[in-house]
Design an enzyme around this catalytic site. Structure first.
Site, short mmCIF file in Angstrom:
data_model
loop_
_atom_site.label_atom_id
_atom_site.label_comp_id
_atom_site.label_asym_id
_atom_site.label_seq_id
_atom_site.Cartn_x
_atom_site.Cartn_y
_atom_site.Cartn_z
N LYS A 214 -8.30 3.72 -2.26
CA LYS A 214 -7.10 3.97 -3.20
C LYS A 214 -7.26 4.65 -4.43
CE LYS A 214 -3.73 1.44 -0.52
NZ LYS A 214 -2.79 0.45 -0.23
N ARG A 248 -7.13 -4.93 4.86
CA ARG A 248 -6.91 -3.86 5.40
C ARG A 248 -7.61 -2.48 5.08
NH1 ARG A 248 -4.00 0.77 4.98
NH2 ARG A 248 -2.81 1.33 6.98
N1 HH2 Z 1 -1.63 0.85 2.54
C1 HH2 Z 1 -1.38 1.71 3.25
C2 HH2 Z 1 -0.56 1.88 4.22
N2 HH2 Z 1 -0.24 0.56 4.81
N3 HH2 Z 1 -0.04 -1.49 4.78
C3 HH2 Z 1 -0.21 -2.93 4.00
N4 HH2 Z 1 0.13 -4.07 4.56
N5 HH2 Z 1 -1.02 -2.85 2.80
C4 HH2 Z 1 -1.42 -1.87 2.38
O1 HH2 Z 1 -2.08 -1.80 1.14
C5 HH2 Z 1 -1.08 -0.32 2.91
C6 HH2 Z 1 -0.39 -0.40 4.11
C7 HH2 Z 1 -1.85 3.15 2.75
O2 HH2 Z 1 -3.42 3.51 3.18
P1 HH2 Z 1 -3.48 4.48 4.35
O3 HH2 Z 1 -2.73 4.03 5.65
O4 HH2 Z 1 -4.88 4.87 4.59
O5 HH2 Z 1 -2.70 5.96 3.68
P2 HH2 Z 1 -1.44 6.75 4.31
O6 HH2 Z 1 -0.36 5.89 4.02
O7 HH2 Z 1 -1.43 8.07 3.78
O8 HH2 Z 1 -1.68 6.86 5.91
#
Ligand code: HH2
Length: 275
Positions: A214, A248
Protein backbone atom coordinates in the site's frame (compact mmCIF):
# COMPACT_ATOMS: atom_id res chain seq x y z
CA UNK A 1 0.80 -12.04 27.11
CA UNK A 2 -1.99 -14.28 25.80
CA UNK A 3 -0.61 -16.96 23.44
CA UNK A 4 -1.09 -15.96 19.81
CA UNK A 5 -2.81 -18.32 17.41
CA UNK A 6 -1.07 -19.41 14.23
CA UNK A 7 -1.07 -16.68 11.58
CA UNK A 8 -3.18 -17.32 8.48
CA UNK A 9 -2.42 -15.88 5.07
CA UNK A 10 -5.10 -14.62 2.69
CA UNK A 11 -3.64 -14.54 -0.83
CA UNK A 12 -4.93 -11.75 -3.09
CA UNK A 13 -6.37 -12.77 -6.48
CA UNK A 14 -7.39 -9.57 -8.27
CA UNK A 15 -9.37 -10.35 -11.43
CA UNK A 16 -9.41 -6.68 -12.44
CA UNK A 17 -7.88 -4.44 -15.10
CA UNK A 18 -7.09 -1.64 -12.64
CA UNK A 19 -6.05 -2.85 -9.17
CA UNK A 20 -3.42 -0.55 -7.73
CA UNK A 21 -0.53 -3.03 -7.68
CA UNK A 22 -1.35 -5.80 -10.15
CA UNK A 23 -4.22 -4.52 -12.29
CA UNK A 24 -4.57 -6.47 -15.56
CA UNK A 25 -2.12 -9.25 -14.66
CA UNK A 26 -4.76 -11.83 -13.75
CA UNK A 27 -7.79 -10.67 -15.75
CA UNK A 28 -7.67 -13.77 -17.91
CA UNK A 29 -9.37 -16.62 -15.94
CA UNK A 30 -6.62 -19.14 -16.78
CA UNK A 31 -3.96 -16.75 -15.50
CA UNK A 32 -5.99 -15.98 -12.34
CA UNK A 33 -6.54 -19.67 -11.56
CA UNK A 34 -2.87 -20.53 -12.11
CA UNK A 35 -1.84 -17.61 -9.92
CA UNK A 36 -4.26 -18.67 -7.17
CA UNK A 37 -2.87 -22.21 -7.15
CA UNK A 38 0.62 -20.76 -6.87
CA UNK A 39 -0.43 -18.67 -3.84
CA UNK A 40 -2.01 -21.76 -2.27
CA UNK A 41 1.21 -23.75 -2.80
CA UNK A 42 3.12 -20.90 -1.13
CA UNK A 43 0.98 -21.14 2.00
CA UNK A 44 -2.26 -19.19 1.52
CA UNK A 45 -5.03 -20.52 3.79
CA UNK A 46 -7.65 -18.41 1.98
CA UNK A 47 -7.76 -17.10 -1.58
CA UNK A 48 -9.42 -13.67 -1.76
CA UNK A 49 -10.93 -13.31 -5.24
CA UNK A 50 -12.02 -9.79 -6.24
CA UNK A 51 -13.44 -8.29 -9.43
CA UNK A 52 -13.60 -4.61 -8.49
CA UNK A 53 -10.72 -2.39 -7.47
CA UNK A 54 -11.26 -0.35 -4.30
CA UNK A 55 -8.17 1.81 -4.74
CA UNK A 56 -8.67 5.52 -3.99
CA UNK A 57 -10.66 7.14 -6.80
CA UNK A 58 -11.72 3.80 -8.38
CA UNK A 59 -14.87 3.87 -10.50
CA UNK A 60 -17.63 1.39 -9.58
CA UNK A 61 -17.92 -1.81 -11.66
CA UNK A 62 -21.41 -2.95 -12.79
CA UNK A 63 -22.67 -6.15 -11.16
CA UNK A 64 -22.78 -8.14 -14.43
CA UNK A 65 -19.18 -7.30 -15.22
CA UNK A 66 -17.99 -8.20 -11.71
CA UNK A 67 -19.79 -11.56 -11.95
CA UNK A 68 -18.23 -12.21 -15.38
CA UNK A 69 -14.78 -11.59 -13.93
CA UNK A 70 -14.93 -13.61 -10.71
CA UNK A 71 -17.32 -16.50 -11.27
CA UNK A 72 -15.28 -18.57 -13.78
CA UNK A 73 -12.28 -18.26 -11.46
CA UNK A 74 -14.18 -19.27 -8.30
CA UNK A 75 -15.92 -22.18 -10.03
CA UNK A 76 -12.64 -23.59 -11.26
CA UNK A 77 -10.79 -23.11 -7.98
CA UNK A 78 -13.55 -24.89 -6.05
CA UNK A 79 -13.63 -27.74 -8.61
CA UNK A 80 -9.85 -28.05 -8.46
CA UNK A 81 -9.75 -28.33 -4.64
CA UNK A 82 -8.15 -24.98 -3.86
CA UNK A 83 -8.09 -23.66 -0.26
CA UNK A 84 -11.23 -21.86 0.99
CA UNK A 85 -12.28 -18.98 -1.26
CA UNK A 86 -13.13 -15.56 0.04
CA UNK A 87 -15.08 -13.22 -2.24
CA UNK A 88 -13.97 -9.58 -2.06
CA UNK A 89 -17.17 -7.71 -2.91
CA UNK A 90 -19.69 -5.27 -1.49
CA UNK A 91 -22.50 -6.47 -3.78
CA UNK A 92 -24.97 -9.01 -2.37
CA UNK A 93 -25.63 -10.60 -5.79
CA UNK A 94 -21.92 -11.27 -6.29
CA UNK A 95 -21.57 -12.64 -2.76
CA UNK A 96 -24.60 -14.89 -3.27
CA UNK A 97 -23.30 -16.32 -6.56
CA UNK A 98 -19.85 -16.88 -5.06
CA UNK A 99 -21.23 -18.61 -1.94
CA UNK A 100 -23.47 -20.81 -4.07
CA UNK A 101 -20.42 -21.80 -6.10
CA UNK A 102 -18.60 -22.81 -2.90
CA UNK A 103 -16.91 -19.67 -1.53
CA UNK A 104 -16.76 -19.64 2.26
CA UNK A 105 -16.09 -16.07 3.33
CA UNK A 106 -17.47 -12.70 2.19
CA UNK A 107 -14.87 -9.94 2.45
CA UNK A 108 -16.93 -6.75 2.34
CA UNK A 109 -14.84 -3.57 2.48
CA UNK A 110 -18.04 -1.63 3.21
CA UNK A 111 -18.90 -3.79 6.27
CA UNK A 112 -22.48 -4.27 4.96
CA UNK A 113 -23.04 -0.51 4.45
CA UNK A 114 -23.26 -0.39 0.63
CA UNK A 115 -25.77 -3.16 -0.06
CA UNK A 116 -28.73 -3.56 2.30
CA UNK A 117 -29.17 -7.27 1.52
CA UNK A 118 -25.55 -8.32 2.07
CA UNK A 119 -25.94 -9.32 5.74
CA UNK A 120 -28.96 -11.49 4.88
CA UNK A 121 -27.04 -13.31 2.15
CA UNK A 122 -24.18 -14.09 4.55
CA UNK A 123 -26.64 -15.18 7.27
CA UNK A 124 -28.64 -17.44 4.92
CA UNK A 125 -25.51 -19.25 3.77
CA UNK A 126 -23.98 -19.58 7.25
CA UNK A 127 -20.82 -18.07 5.75
CA UNK A 128 -17.93 -16.28 7.41
CA UNK A 129 -17.55 -12.57 6.75
CA UNK A 130 -14.88 -9.93 7.11
CA UNK A 131 -16.18 -6.47 8.04
CA UNK A 132 -13.72 -3.69 7.22
CA UNK A 133 -13.59 -0.05 8.27
CA UNK A 134 -13.57 2.55 5.50
CA UNK A 135 -14.23 6.28 5.83
CA UNK A 136 -16.97 6.99 3.26
CA UNK A 137 -16.41 5.33 -0.12
CA UNK A 138 -13.41 4.62 -2.39
CA UNK A 139 -14.02 7.55 -4.77
CA UNK A 140 -13.60 10.13 -2.01
CA UNK A 141 -12.07 8.39 1.03
CA UNK A 142 -8.57 9.87 0.72
CA UNK A 143 -9.80 13.51 0.60
CA UNK A 144 -8.52 14.87 3.90
CA UNK A 145 -9.58 12.02 6.24
CA UNK A 146 -10.06 13.13 9.86
CA UNK A 147 -10.82 11.36 13.16
CA UNK A 148 -11.14 12.42 16.81
CA UNK A 149 -8.96 9.44 17.71
CA UNK A 150 -8.46 7.05 14.83
CA UNK A 151 -8.24 3.88 16.95
CA UNK A 152 -11.27 4.70 19.13
CA UNK A 153 -13.31 5.75 16.07
CA UNK A 154 -12.42 2.59 14.10
CA UNK A 155 -13.08 0.45 17.17
CA UNK A 156 -16.52 1.98 17.71
CA UNK A 157 -17.35 1.45 14.03
CA UNK A 158 -16.26 -2.21 14.09
CA UNK A 159 -18.21 -2.89 17.32
CA UNK A 160 -21.34 -1.34 15.79
CA UNK A 161 -20.95 -3.36 12.55
CA UNK A 162 -20.37 -6.57 14.53
CA UNK A 163 -23.56 -5.92 16.53
CA UNK A 164 -25.44 -5.23 13.29
CA UNK A 165 -24.19 -8.49 11.72
CA UNK A 166 -25.28 -10.47 14.77
CA UNK A 167 -28.68 -8.71 14.78
CA UNK A 168 -29.11 -9.87 11.17
CA UNK A 169 -28.61 -13.51 12.18
CA UNK A 170 -24.89 -14.01 11.56
CA UNK A 171 -23.19 -16.04 14.30
CA UNK A 172 -20.59 -13.92 16.10
CA UNK A 173 -18.00 -16.70 15.60
CA UNK A 174 -18.33 -16.14 11.84
CA UNK A 175 -17.22 -12.51 11.94
CA UNK A 176 -13.70 -11.25 11.22
CA UNK A 177 -12.84 -7.56 11.64
CA UNK A 178 -10.39 -5.36 9.73
CA UNK A 179 -9.31 -1.75 10.44
CA UNK A 180 -9.03 -1.05 6.69
CA UNK A 181 -5.45 0.14 6.31
CA UNK A 182 -5.38 2.83 3.59
CA UNK A 183 -9.15 3.22 3.37
CA UNK A 184 -9.68 6.88 4.32
CA UNK A 185 -6.49 7.14 6.36
CA UNK A 186 -3.33 9.24 6.31
CA UNK A 187 0.10 7.66 6.77
CA UNK A 188 -0.09 8.58 10.47
CA UNK A 189 -3.55 7.05 10.84
CA UNK A 190 -2.30 3.77 9.34
CA UNK A 191 0.75 3.68 11.61
CA UNK A 192 -1.29 4.46 14.71
CA UNK A 193 -3.79 1.70 13.88
CA UNK A 194 -0.95 -0.79 13.50
CA UNK A 195 0.82 0.43 16.65
CA UNK A 196 -2.35 0.18 18.75
CA UNK A 197 -3.83 -2.90 17.08
CA UNK A 198 -4.12 -4.65 20.46
CA UNK A 199 -6.96 -2.22 21.28
CA UNK A 200 -8.92 -3.58 18.30
CA UNK A 201 -8.00 -7.19 19.13
CA UNK A 202 -9.66 -6.54 22.50
CA UNK A 203 -13.05 -6.52 20.72
CA UNK A 204 -12.64 -10.29 20.81
CA UNK A 205 -13.01 -11.17 17.13
CA UNK A 206 -10.04 -12.22 14.96
CA UNK A 207 -8.48 -9.39 12.98
CA UNK A 208 -7.62 -9.33 9.29
CA UNK A 209 -4.94 -6.86 8.24
CA UNK A 210 -4.19 -5.62 4.71
CA UNK A 211 -1.03 -3.54 4.30
CA UNK A 212 0.32 -5.32 1.23
CA UNK A 213 2.16 -2.94 -1.15
CA UNK A 214 0.00 0.00 0.00
CA UNK A 215 0.93 3.60 -0.70
CA UNK A 216 1.82 4.52 2.91
CA UNK A 217 4.72 2.06 2.60
CA UNK A 218 5.81 3.89 -0.54
CA UNK A 219 5.56 7.25 1.23
CA UNK A 220 7.82 6.01 4.05
CA UNK A 221 10.39 4.10 1.95
CA UNK A 222 10.26 5.97 -1.36
CA UNK A 223 9.66 2.64 -3.15
CA UNK A 224 7.38 1.99 -6.12
CA UNK A 225 4.48 -0.39 -5.76
CA UNK A 226 6.45 -3.46 -6.90
CA UNK A 227 9.20 -2.82 -4.35
CA UNK A 228 7.24 -2.65 -1.12
CA UNK A 229 7.66 -6.22 0.10
CA UNK A 230 10.04 -5.28 2.92
CA UNK A 231 7.56 -2.71 4.20
CA UNK A 232 4.73 -5.21 3.82
CA UNK A 233 6.64 -7.75 5.91
CA UNK A 234 7.55 -5.23 8.63
CA UNK A 235 3.94 -4.17 9.08
CA UNK A 236 2.56 -7.72 9.02
CA UNK A 237 5.03 -8.93 11.63
CA UNK A 238 4.16 -5.98 13.90
CA UNK A 239 0.44 -6.61 13.32
CA UNK A 240 0.87 -10.29 14.20
CA UNK A 241 2.69 -9.45 17.40
CA UNK A 242 -0.16 -7.04 18.31
CA UNK A 243 -2.89 -9.61 17.77
CA UNK A 244 -3.83 -9.82 14.05
CA UNK A 245 -4.73 -13.34 12.88
CA UNK A 246 -5.14 -13.16 9.08
CA UNK A 247 -2.79 -11.34 6.69
CA UNK A 248 -4.09 -10.29 3.27
CA UNK A 249 -1.07 -10.15 0.94
CA UNK A 250 0.01 -10.38 -2.69
CA UNK A 251 3.44 -11.91 -1.91
CA UNK A 252 2.46 -15.03 0.01
CA UNK A 253 5.75 -16.89 0.12
CA UNK A 254 7.87 -14.18 1.71
CA UNK A 255 5.19 -13.08 4.17
CA UNK A 256 4.47 -16.70 5.17
CA UNK A 257 8.18 -17.23 5.93
CA UNK A 258 8.38 -14.00 7.93
CA UNK A 259 5.28 -14.85 9.96
CA UNK A 260 6.46 -18.40 10.58
CA UNK A 261 9.67 -17.07 12.10
CA UNK A 262 7.78 -14.34 13.99
CA UNK A 263 5.39 -16.95 15.41
CA UNK A 264 8.28 -19.24 16.42
CA UNK A 265 9.94 -16.32 18.19
CA UNK A 266 6.85 -15.07 20.00
CA UNK A 267 5.46 -18.46 21.04
CA UNK A 268 8.70 -20.41 21.46
CA UNK A 269 7.26 -23.33 19.48
CA UNK A 270 8.24 -24.34 15.99
CA UNK A 271 8.63 -27.33 13.74
CA UNK A 272 11.51 -28.00 11.41
CA UNK A 273 10.71 -27.49 7.72
CA UNK A 274 12.67 -29.43 5.10
CA UNK A 275 15.05 -27.24 3.11
N1 HH2 B 1 -7.44 -3.97 0.76
C1 HH2 B 1 -7.75 -4.00 -0.55
C2 HH2 B 1 -8.84 -4.74 -1.01
N2 HH2 B 1 -9.58 -5.49 -0.16
N3 HH2 B 1 -9.99 -6.28 2.03
C3 HH2 B 1 -9.69 -6.29 3.33
N4 HH2 B 1 -10.41 -7.04 4.19
N5 HH2 B 1 -8.65 -5.55 3.84
C4 HH2 B 1 -7.88 -4.76 3.04
O1 HH2 B 1 -6.96 -4.08 3.56
C5 HH2 B 1 -8.17 -4.72 1.63
C6 HH2 B 1 -9.27 -5.51 1.15
C7 HH2 B 1 -6.93 -3.21 -1.53
O2 HH2 B 1 -5.89 -3.98 -2.10
P1 HH2 B 1 -5.94 -4.66 -3.55
O3 HH2 B 1 -7.03 -5.67 -3.64
O4 HH2 B 1 -4.60 -5.19 -3.90
O5 HH2 B 1 -6.20 -3.46 -4.53
P2 HH2 B 1 -7.46 -3.02 -5.37
O6 HH2 B 1 -8.53 -2.63 -4.39
O7 HH2 B 1 -6.95 -1.86 -6.18
O8 HH2 B 1 -7.89 -4.19 -6.21
Amino acid sequence: MTPLEAPLIMGVVNVTPDSFSDGGRWLDPDAAVAHAHELAAEGAAFLDVGGESTRPGAEPVPEGEELRRVMPVIERLVAEGAPPISIDTHKAAVARAALEAGARLVNDVSAFRFDPSMAQVVAEHGADCCLMHMLGEPRTMQRDPRYDDVVSDVKAFLEERLAFAVSEGIAEERVWLDPGIGFGKTVDHNLELLRRLDELAAIGRPLVIGTSRKSFLGRITGRDVGERLAGTIATNVIAYERGARMFRVHDVRAVADALRVAAATVTGTWRSAST
